[in-house]
Scaffold this motif. Structure first.
Motif, PDB file in Angstrom:
ATOM      1  N   CYS A 187       0.792  -1.233   0.000  1.00  0.00           N
ATOM      2  CA  CYS A 187       0.000   0.000   0.000  1.00  0.00           C
ATOM      3  C   CYS A 187       0.822   1.280   0.000  1.00  0.00           C
ATOM      4  O   CYS A 187       0.264   2.363   0.107  1.00  0.00           O
ATOM      5  CB  CYS A 187      -0.942  -0.008   1.206  1.00  0.00           C
ATOM      6  N   THR A 225      -6.036   1.937  -1.267  1.00  0.00           N
ATOM      7  CA  THR A 225      -5.658   1.023  -0.188  1.00  0.00           C
ATOM      8  C   THR A 225      -6.800   0.073   0.122  1.00  0.00           C
ATOM      9  O   THR A 225      -6.590  -1.134   0.278  1.00  0.00           O
ATOM     10  CB  THR A 225      -5.256   1.804   1.083  1.00  0.00           C
ATOM     11  N   ARG A 226      -8.028   0.575   0.202  1.00  0.00           N
ATOM     12  CA  ARG A 226      -9.191  -0.289   0.456  1.00  0.00           C
ATOM     13  C   ARG A 226      -9.348  -1.325  -0.650  1.00  0.00           C
ATOM     14  O   ARG A 226      -9.622  -2.501  -0.382  1.00  0.00           O
ATOM     15  CB  ARG A 226     -10.464   0.543   0.616  1.00  0.00           C
ATOM     16  N   MET A 249      -6.733  -3.960  -0.107  1.00  0.00           N
ATOM     17  CA  MET A 249      -7.088  -4.830   1.011  1.00  0.00           C
ATOM     18  C   MET A 249      -8.164  -5.837   0.592  1.00  0.00           C
ATOM     19  O   MET A 249      -8.109  -6.999   0.977  1.00  0.00           O
ATOM     20  CB  MET A 249      -7.584  -4.014   2.213  1.00  0.00           C
ATOM     21  N   GLN A 299      -7.587  -9.838   0.630  1.00  0.00           N
ATOM     22  CA  GLN A 299      -8.540 -10.693   1.354  1.00  0.00           C
ATOM     23  C   GLN A 299      -9.020 -11.828   0.455  1.00  0.00           C
ATOM     24  O   GLN A 299      -9.107 -12.978   0.885  1.00  0.00           O
ATOM     25  CB  GLN A 299      -9.728  -9.863   1.860  1.00  0.00           C
ATOM     26  N   ALA A 309      -4.493  -1.392   7.942  1.00  0.00           N
ATOM     27  CA  ALA A 309      -4.449  -2.285   6.786  1.00  0.00           C
ATOM     28  C   ALA A 309      -4.052  -3.696   7.218  1.00  0.00           C
ATOM     29  O   ALA A 309      -4.662  -4.684   6.806  1.00  0.00           O
ATOM     30  CB  ALA A 309      -3.477  -1.752   5.731  1.00  0.00           C
ATOM     31  N   SER A 345      -6.765  -5.638   8.973  1.00  0.00           N
ATOM     32  CA  SER A 345      -7.910  -5.998   8.143  1.00  0.00           C
ATOM     33  C   SER A 345      -7.708  -7.307   7.393  1.00  0.00           C
ATOM     34  O   SER A 345      -8.681  -7.908   6.945  1.00  0.00           O
ATOM     35  CB  SER A 345      -8.235  -4.868   7.156  1.00  0.00           C
ATOM     36  N   VAL A 346      -6.460  -7.783   7.242  1.00  0.00           N
ATOM     37  CA  VAL A 346      -6.240  -9.001   6.454  1.00  0.00           C
ATOM     38  C   VAL A 346      -5.391 -10.067   7.137  1.00  0.00           C
ATOM     39  O   VAL A 346      -5.315 -11.189   6.644  1.00  0.00           O
ATOM     40  CB  VAL A 346      -5.605  -8.692   5.072  1.00  0.00           C
TER      41      VAL A 346
END
Length: 70
Positions: A4, A12-13, A16, A20, A38, A41-42
């Motif tokens: 990122c 970035t979202r 991610m 995922q 970040a 989230s994963v």
């Protein structure tokens, strides 16, 4: 790999979301990043390095609640 670096928030979202999907497919990802949001989230597990072999590690949720100490 730092996925990122230099991306905008929306980029970035999107990255991610892609990571995922890759992860859900059973692929292991080595992910080097400074953006803890970040990472959380994963990642299921993390290792924290601070100019030494290993400064900390374990379940990802544990490290979001406490700072890395010397």
């Amino acid at each position: 790999m730092k996925f990122c670096g230099g991306l905008t928030g929306s980029e970035t979202r999107a990255m991610m979301d892609l990571l995922q999907r890759v992860r859900e497919g059973g692929t292991t990802i080595l992910y080097v990043e400074h953006d803890m949001k970040a990472i959380m989230s994963v990642c299921d597990r993390i290792t924290v390095a601070e100019f030494r072999p290993e400064a900390g590690g374990g379940q990802a949720g544990r490290h979001s609640e406490r700072p890395v100490s010397d």
